[in-house]
Motif scaffolding. Structure first.
Motif, PDB file in Angstrom:
ATOM      1  N   ARG A 290       0.992  -1.206   0.114  1.00 28.97           N
ATOM      2  CA  ARG A 290       0.032  -0.162  -0.125  1.00 28.97           C
ATOM      3  C   ARG A 290       0.909   1.253   0.105  1.00 28.97           C
ATOM      4  O   ARG A 290       2.078   1.103   0.371  1.00 28.97           O
ATOM      5  CB  ARG A 290      -1.031   0.021   1.251  1.00 28.97           C
ATOM      6  N   PRO A 291       0.486   2.315  -0.506  1.00 27.41           N
ATOM      7  CA  PRO A 291       1.099   3.601  -0.495  1.00 27.41           C
ATOM      8  C   PRO A 291       1.797   4.125   0.875  1.00 27.41           C
ATOM      9  O   PRO A 291       2.955   4.416   0.807  1.00 27.41           O
ATOM     10  CB  PRO A 291       0.328   4.620  -0.892  1.00 27.41           C
ATOM     11  N   SER A 292       1.111   3.762   1.868  1.00 32.19           N
ATOM     12  CA  SER A 292       1.803   4.006   3.274  1.00 32.19           C
ATOM     13  C   SER A 292       2.945   3.344   3.499  1.00 32.19           C
ATOM     14  O   SER A 292       3.661   3.888   4.656  1.00 32.19           O
ATOM     15  CB  SER A 292       0.608   4.011   4.296  1.00 32.19           C
ATOM     16  N   ASP A 293       3.321   2.378   2.827  1.00 33.87           N
ATOM     17  CA  ASP A 293       4.598   1.579   3.273  1.00 33.87           C
ATOM     18  C   ASP A 293       5.853   2.667   2.854  1.00 33.87           C
ATOM     19  O   ASP A 293       6.729   2.257   3.610  1.00 33.87           O
ATOM     20  CB  ASP A 293       4.617   0.444   1.982  1.00 33.87           C
ATOM     21  N   LEU A 294       5.283   3.657   2.243  1.00 35.39           N
ATOM     22  CA  LEU A 294       6.550   4.936   1.796  1.00 35.39           C
ATOM     23  C   LEU A 294       6.713   5.676   3.149  1.00 35.39           C
ATOM     24  O   LEU A 294       7.802   6.322   3.259  1.00 35.39           O
ATOM     25  CB  LEU A 294       6.097   5.451   0.547  1.00 35.39           C
ATOM     26  N   ALA A 295       5.888   5.542   4.184  1.00 35.91           N
ATOM     27  CA  ALA A 295       6.128   6.410   5.300  1.00 35.91           C
ATOM     28  C   ALA A 295       7.359   6.319   6.037  1.00 35.91           C
ATOM     29  O   ALA A 295       7.951   7.355   6.656  1.00 35.91           O
ATOM     30  CB  ALA A 295       4.711   6.198   6.309  1.00 35.91           C
ATOM     31  N   GLU A 296       7.867   5.012   6.046  1.00 35.58           N
ATOM     32  CA  GLU A 296       8.999   4.965   6.729  1.00 35.58           C
ATOM     33  C   GLU A 296      10.353   5.729   5.918  1.00 35.58           C
ATOM     34  O   GLU A 296      11.546   5.694   6.733  1.00 35.58           O
ATOM     35  CB  GLU A 296       9.604   3.453   6.766  1.00 35.58           C
ATOM     36  N   ARG A 297      10.062   6.349   4.917  1.00 32.34           N
ATOM     37  CA  ARG A 297      11.336   6.733   3.897  1.00 32.34           C
ATOM     38  C   ARG A 297      10.842   8.349   3.879  1.00 32.34           C
ATOM     39  O   ARG A 297      11.552   8.962   3.196  1.00 32.34           O
ATOM     40  CB  ARG A 297      11.443   6.223   2.759  1.00 32.34           C
ATOM     41  N   LEU A 298       9.812   8.985   4.532  1.00 33.33           N
ATOM     42  CA  LEU A 298       9.653  10.133   4.458  1.00 33.33           C
ATOM     43  C   LEU A 298      11.037  10.885   5.183  1.00 33.33           C
ATOM     44  O   LEU A 298      11.551  10.389   5.824  1.00 33.33           O
ATOM     45  CB  LEU A 298       8.350  10.551   5.496  1.00 33.33           C
ATOM     46  N   PRO A 299      11.325  12.267   4.418  1.00 35.20           N
ATOM     47  CA  PRO A 299      12.295  12.911   4.705  1.00 35.20           C
ATOM     48  C   PRO A 299      12.109  13.607   6.191  1.00 35.20           C
ATOM     49  O   PRO A 299      11.096  13.330   6.888  1.00 35.20           O
ATOM     50  CB  PRO A 299      11.954  14.260   3.954  1.00 35.20           C
TER      51      PRO A 299
END
Length: 243
Positions: free
Chosen positions: A159-168
């Motif tokens: 899911r898109p929120s998997d990218l949360a761990e790589r937020l700046p």
């Protein structure tokens, strides 16, 4: 970082800045143990402007000494940090640098880099995972942050929120209920679930359908390029600016 590089060479604003620059100097800040990503950045940016010059900067002298053996025409390496070695680049890429710093150091680091930019210069402050399948970056100009971009291999997420761990760094601690970036990721997850039927055509088509649904819901999502290889979600900074 190749996803970021691909985005850079197709970004209208980045291309315009490079093409208009009196001195097409680009700085790759904090390239790490090996200079491979700096060399790849230079190769990609030459498709926009053939005479681009790329300087890799590191604060570790041993890394600079090792990298200089790999220097090629128009690509060099030197010592430097957020002050950008006193130079005035048209583009700065700082990936996986500020994530090592406390949150309260971000504003000062941004301010120092912004003060060194050439006219119309830009900064990309980003973070990616070790394999480069998940990444995110903020685009800044001399006035401050302009946009947030999330990018991934659509085959490598659930899911898109998997990218949360790589937020700046500037956003990762704000991914909590009530904050705009959390609302964006939650909306993206809902849209991703709603367009699950597009998955039969592959995750890239499903990602495109998700973007269209987000736009329909009022999010100022940048339209995808026609030939879509990465899953990219770009929004203006005001969409995610911490409240």
């Amino acid at each position: 970082m190749r996803r970021s590089d691909r985005w850079l060479v197709h970004s209208r604003r980045v291309r315009a800045a490079l093409l208009a620059a009196a001195d097409p100097l680009v700085i790759d800040l904090g390239y790490g143990t090996l200079p491979v990503t700096t060399l790849e950045l230079a190769e990609r940016l030459r498709s926009v402007r053939a005479d681009v010059r790329v300087l890799g900067l590191e604060i570790h002298p041993d890394r600079v000494r090792a990298a200089r053996s790999a220097a090629v025409a128009e690509v060099d390496f030197g010592l430097g940090g957020f002050e950008l070695a006193g130079l005035a680049p048209v583009l700065v890429r700082a990936f996986n640098v500020l994530r090592q710093y406390p949150l309260d150091a971000v504003a000062d680091a941004w301010a120092v880099m912004r003060s060194r930019l050439a006219p119309a210069g830009l900064i990309v402050d980003g973070t990616c995972d070790e394999l480069g399948r998940r990444c995110a970056w903020v685009l800044l100009d001399a006035n401050g942050p302009v946009s947030l971009t999330l990018a991934c291999d659509p085959f490598a997420i659930e899911r898109p929120s998997d990218l949360a761990e790589r937020l700046p760094k500037v956003l990762i601690h704000h991914n909590v209920a009530g904050q705009p970036v959390h609302a964006l990721l939650a909306a993206a997850d809902r849209a991703w679930a709603s367009v699950a039927g597009h998955g039969v055509f592959g995750p890239r088509m499903r990602w495109r359908a998700m973007l269209e649904l987000l736009r329909d819901e009022g999010f100022a999502v940048e339209p995808p390029r026609r030939r879509m290889r990465d899953g990219v979600l770009s929004v203006p900074w005001q969409t995610v600016a911490p409240g």
